[in-house]
Enzyme design. Structure first.
Site, PDB file in Angstrom:
ATOM      1  N   TRP A   8       0.859  -1.181   0.000  1.00 58.61           N
ATOM      2  CA  TRP A   8       0.000   0.000   0.000  1.00 58.61           C
ATOM      3  C   TRP A   8       0.899   1.235   0.000  1.00 58.61           C
ATOM      4  O   TRP A   8       1.911   1.263   0.702  1.00 58.61           O
ATOM      5  CB  TRP A   8      -0.911   0.033   1.243  1.00 58.61           C
ATOM      6  CG  TRP A   8      -1.592   1.374   1.350  1.00 58.61           C
ATOM      7  CD1 TRP A   8      -2.635   1.803   0.599  1.00 58.61           C
ATOM      8  CD2 TRP A   8      -1.201   2.472   2.199  1.00 58.61           C
ATOM      9  NE1 TRP A   8      -2.938   3.114   0.930  1.00 58.61           N
ATOM     10  CE2 TRP A   8      -2.078   3.544   1.904  1.00 58.61           C
ATOM     11  CE3 TRP A   8      -0.207   2.652   3.163  1.00 58.61           C
ATOM     12  CZ2 TRP A   8      -1.990   4.784   2.547  1.00 58.61           C
ATOM     13  CZ3 TRP A   8      -0.117   3.888   3.807  1.00 58.61           C
ATOM     14  CH2 TRP A   8      -1.009   4.936   3.496  1.00 58.61           C
ATOM     15  N   GLU A  48      -3.149  -3.026  -2.294  1.00 58.58           N
ATOM     16  CA  GLU A  48      -4.261  -2.405  -1.556  1.00 58.58           C
ATOM     17  C   GLU A  48      -4.559  -0.996  -2.063  1.00 58.58           C
ATOM     18  O   GLU A  48      -3.709  -0.111  -2.005  1.00 58.58           O
ATOM     19  CB  GLU A  48      -3.896  -2.339  -0.058  1.00 58.58           C
ATOM     20  CG  GLU A  48      -4.974  -1.679   0.798  1.00 58.58           C
ATOM     21  CD  GLU A  48      -4.595  -1.591   2.277  1.00 58.58           C
ATOM     22  OE1 GLU A  48      -3.402  -1.801   2.625  1.00 58.58           O
ATOM     23  OE2 GLU A  48      -5.492  -1.300   3.090  1.00 58.58           O
ATOM     24  N   LYS A 100      -7.250   2.519  -2.195  1.00 56.55           N
ATOM     25  CA  LYS A 100      -7.822   3.373  -1.165  1.00 56.55           C
ATOM     26  C   LYS A 100      -8.596   4.511  -1.815  1.00 56.55           C
ATOM     27  O   LYS A 100      -8.340   4.891  -2.955  1.00 56.55           O
ATOM     28  CB  LYS A 100      -6.677   3.909  -0.316  1.00 56.55           C
ATOM     29  CG  LYS A 100      -7.063   4.706   0.887  1.00 56.55           C
ATOM     30  CD  LYS A 100      -5.834   4.952   1.761  1.00 56.55           C
ATOM     31  CE  LYS A 100      -6.212   5.771   2.982  1.00 56.55           C
ATOM     32  NZ  LYS A 100      -5.141   5.877   3.957  1.00 56.55           N
ATOM     33  N   ASP A 122      -9.732  -3.170   2.061  1.00 55.25           N
ATOM     34  CA  ASP A 122      -9.749  -2.634   3.423  1.00 55.25           C
ATOM     35  C   ASP A 122     -11.140  -2.033   3.666  1.00 55.25           C
ATOM     36  O   ASP A 122     -11.616  -1.217   2.861  1.00 55.25           O
ATOM     37  CB  ASP A 122      -8.651  -1.569   3.550  1.00 55.25           C
ATOM     38  CG  ASP A 122      -8.551  -0.970   4.944  1.00 55.25           C
ATOM     39  OD1 ASP A 122      -9.588  -0.564   5.501  1.00 55.25           O
ATOM     40  OD2 ASP A 122      -7.429  -0.876   5.488  1.00 55.25           O
ATOM     41  N   HIS A 128     -11.824   1.710   3.177  1.00 57.69           N
ATOM     42  CA  HIS A 128     -11.299   2.365   1.975  1.00 57.69           C
ATOM     43  C   HIS A 128     -12.306   2.622   0.869  1.00 57.69           C
ATOM     44  O   HIS A 128     -11.943   2.763  -0.294  1.00 57.69           O
ATOM     45  CB  HIS A 128     -10.114   1.566   1.418  1.00 57.69           C
ATOM     46  CG  HIS A 128      -8.896   1.698   2.281  1.00 57.69           C
ATOM     47  ND1 HIS A 128      -7.654   1.281   1.898  1.00 57.69           N
ATOM     48  CD2 HIS A 128      -8.735   2.219   3.517  1.00 57.69           C
ATOM     49  CE1 HIS A 128      -6.785   1.518   2.857  1.00 57.69           C
ATOM     50  NE2 HIS A 128      -7.424   2.082   3.856  1.00 57.69           N
ATOM     51  N   HIS A 168      -8.441  -6.421   4.847  1.00 54.83           N
ATOM     52  CA  HIS A 168      -8.030  -5.605   5.978  1.00 54.83           C
ATOM     53  C   HIS A 168      -9.312  -5.267   6.724  1.00 54.83           C
ATOM     54  O   HIS A 168     -10.018  -4.329   6.366  1.00 54.83           O
ATOM     55  CB  HIS A 168      -7.321  -4.331   5.513  1.00 54.83           C
ATOM     56  CG  HIS A 168      -5.842  -4.498   5.424  1.00 54.83           C
ATOM     57  ND1 HIS A 168      -4.964  -3.454   5.218  1.00 54.83           N
ATOM     58  CD2 HIS A 168      -5.074  -5.610   5.555  1.00 54.83           C
ATOM     59  CE1 HIS A 168      -3.736  -3.927   5.203  1.00 54.83           C
ATOM     60  NE2 HIS A 168      -3.765  -5.215   5.394  1.00 54.83           N
ATOM     61  N   ASP A 205     -12.203   6.881   7.210  1.00 54.00           N
ATOM     62  CA  ASP A 205     -11.316   5.720   7.357  1.00 54.00           C
ATOM     63  C   ASP A 205     -10.568   5.830   8.686  1.00 54.00           C
ATOM     64  O   ASP A 205      -9.351   5.964   8.726  1.00 54.00           O
ATOM     65  CB  ASP A 205     -10.337   5.713   6.169  1.00 54.00           C
ATOM     66  CG  ASP A 205      -9.382   4.541   6.210  1.00 54.00           C
ATOM     67  OD1 ASP A 205      -9.709   3.534   6.856  1.00 54.00           O
ATOM     68  OD2 ASP A 205      -8.311   4.645   5.585  1.00 54.00           O
ATOM     69  N   ASP A 221     -10.134   3.737  11.211  1.00 51.59           N
ATOM     70  CA  ASP A 221      -9.432   2.587  11.774  1.00 51.59           C
ATOM     71  C   ASP A 221      -9.769   2.335  13.236  1.00 51.59           C
ATOM     72  O   ASP A 221      -8.874   2.122  14.062  1.00 51.59           O
ATOM     73  CB  ASP A 221      -7.914   2.721  11.554  1.00 51.59           C
ATOM     74  CG  ASP A 221      -7.533   2.566  10.097  1.00 51.59           C
ATOM     75  OD1 ASP A 221      -7.704   1.460   9.567  1.00 51.59           O
ATOM     76  OD2 ASP A 221      -7.084   3.559   9.481  1.00 51.59           O
ATOM     77  N   ASP A 268      -6.772  -4.415  10.425  1.00 50.66           N
ATOM     78  CA  ASP A 268      -6.101  -3.129  10.233  1.00 50.66           C
ATOM     79  C   ASP A 268      -6.853  -2.045  11.000  1.00 50.66           C
ATOM     80  O   ASP A 268      -7.813  -1.477  10.496  1.00 50.66           O
ATOM     81  CB  ASP A 268      -6.019  -2.786   8.740  1.00 50.66           C
ATOM     82  CG  ASP A 268      -5.183  -1.531   8.488  1.00 50.66           C
ATOM     83  OD1 ASP A 268      -4.571  -1.029   9.449  1.00 50.66           O
ATOM     84  OD2 ASP A 268      -5.147  -1.051   7.333  1.00 50.66           O
TER      85      ASP A 268
END
Ligand code: RNT
Ligand code: ZN
Length: 422
Positions: free
Chosen positions: A188, A229, A231, A262, A265, A289, A297, A299, A329
């Protein structure tokens, strides 16, 4: 604390209730036991790594919170990870970023790292019988400070990051070879622009060229697998992300790489779950992820919510677990970091078990004959099944704490170990 007798009794009752709907709980637990989750190292220390870099990670990533006790050395990170592993049912994997090498206090350029810097991790993983996964770190670095790495207009900077990624693949392959289970190395990059670009084309064409250079060397899939990956945006790259989803989808299809999806994303109302059966028509496998975006995003630590259940249901109902590599993630520095790992991983496993225990083949039969009334009725009825009794039994049988007993252990660990780190 529940007694073993009462856990077993509740399980036997649950088993019968599930059996009445055609679900074999033993089979579901066996399947769950075969699932390996790649637990990400970076929740343990707020994505700092061991290069001696005290700054925020950059690259559009933001870790918020100031909970005390973050791991500061490889030893501390391993100790914390061991604690988390001991509270999670099943055998899992550990996912490292390149900045977590053991550099012995020396400055090692990222395009000069090698497996030597990861011997300690490999030994540790071997000792615990777990596999390792890996990631180049194309952020938190002077040569990434202007927001471009593999798509940088300066060929020398591009070269630096190409070499870094090439080295990471070699390290990943060495890990996979040493541990007898393929390492997934996930690529990424943060490349993008804060404001409206005048040229969206050239950076993407440069990225394509760089990737082909990174992946030039063939590595045996017995030891190593590549993932890419994409995004939507990052902080400071709100208007343009070079490696957006469509770019990497095309790349992964064309070069037959694993596609990393992810959960944070995509546009907030877009469903990652719905993408799985689409992309798996074209790519050999996916890396997930698993994350939780709140408004963006962000997380957050993964919890059992509708989004997570939908992902688990897709993997189970589509029989995709064999082609799916499960990674986590998230990074939250506002709560105990070992607890964050435990909550996130247990939640993912819980969602998977929930999906495995649903009478989904019955749903599919009803659907095939066009009985959508019956399908909806069954789906709703299944929500009333004694899922918790099966999960508790699974934890007990796996030798990990049942219910909130894990929290007592984390609190003790915090008192004895983490709070001593000042
Ligand atoms: C960033 C990506 C990437 C990172 C980690 C640290 O948006 O999700 O996977 O979070 O590599
Ligand atoms: Zn990610």
């Amino acid at each position: 604390m529940k007694s073993i007798r009462s856990i077993e009794k509740a399980y036997q009752q649950a088993r019968e209730r599930y059996a009445a709907l055609g679900v074999d709980t033993e089979q579901a637990l066996e399947k769950l036991n075969s699932i390996r989750v790649s637990i990400h190292c970076w929740q343990g220390d707020d994505v700092r790594g061991f290069e001696g870099n005290a700054d925020a990670p950059g690259g559009g990533l933001a870790v918020t919170g100031a909970y005390p006790g973050r791991a500061r050395t490889p030893e501390e990170l391993r100790q914390d990870a061991e604690k988390a592993f001991s509270l999670i049912p099943g055998r899992h994997r550990f996912n490292l970023h390149a900045i977590y090498g053991e550099f012995g206090g020396r400055k090692v350029e990222r395009n000069e790292i090698s497996v030597e810097h990861f011997r300690g991790w490999i030994e540790w993983a071997r000792h615990h019988g777990i596999g390792l996964d890996f990631n180049p770190t194309c952020f938190a670095h002077r040569l990434a400070a202007d927001g471009f790495t593999l798509s940088h207009p300066d060929p020398a900077i591009r070269r630096y990051w190409i070499e870094h990624c090439q080295r990471c693949r070699e390290i990943g392959a060495a890990m996979g070879r040493a541990l007898g289970t393929p390492t997934v190395t996930n690529l990424w990059i943060p490349d993008g622009m804060k404001d409206i670009p005048a040229d969206r084309r050239r950076p993407r064409e440069r990225l394509l060229e760089s990737l082909d250079d990174v992946f030039r060397k063939q590595l045996s899939p017995r030891h190593h697998l590549d993932a890419v990956e994409g995004k939507l945006f990052g902080i400071g790259a709100e208007s343009y992300t070079v490696g957006m989803h469509e770019f990497y989808l095309g790349y992964a299809v064309k070069r037959q790489k694993l596609l990393c999806l992810d959960a944070g994303h995509y546009h907030p109302t877009e469903s990652l779950a719905d993408k799985i059966s689409s992309v798996l028509c074209f790519v050999p496998g996916i890396l997930l992820h698993v994350s939780r975006g709140v408004r963006w995003d962000s997380d957050h630590v993964v919890i059992v919510n509708d989004d997570l259940l939908a992902i688990a249901q897709e993997l189970v109902r589509g029989d995709y677990l064999k082609r799916t590599y499960l990674g986590l993630d998230f990074f939250d520095a506002s709560i105990n970091r070992v607890a964050a790992w435990v909550i996130g991983t247990r939640s993912l496993l819980r969602a998977l078990l929930y999906a495995l225990l649903e009478p989904w083949s019955r749903y599919q039969e009803l659907e095939q004959v066009g009985d959508y009334t019956g399908r909806l009725a069954w789906m709703e009825e299944a929500k009333n099944l004694p899922f918790g009794s099966v999960w508790d039994y699974h934890c007990a049988r796996s030798g990990v704490p049942v219910g909130l007993d894990w929290l007592t252990e984390v609190r003790q660990y915090e008192r004895k170990v983490q709070s001593q780190r000042t």
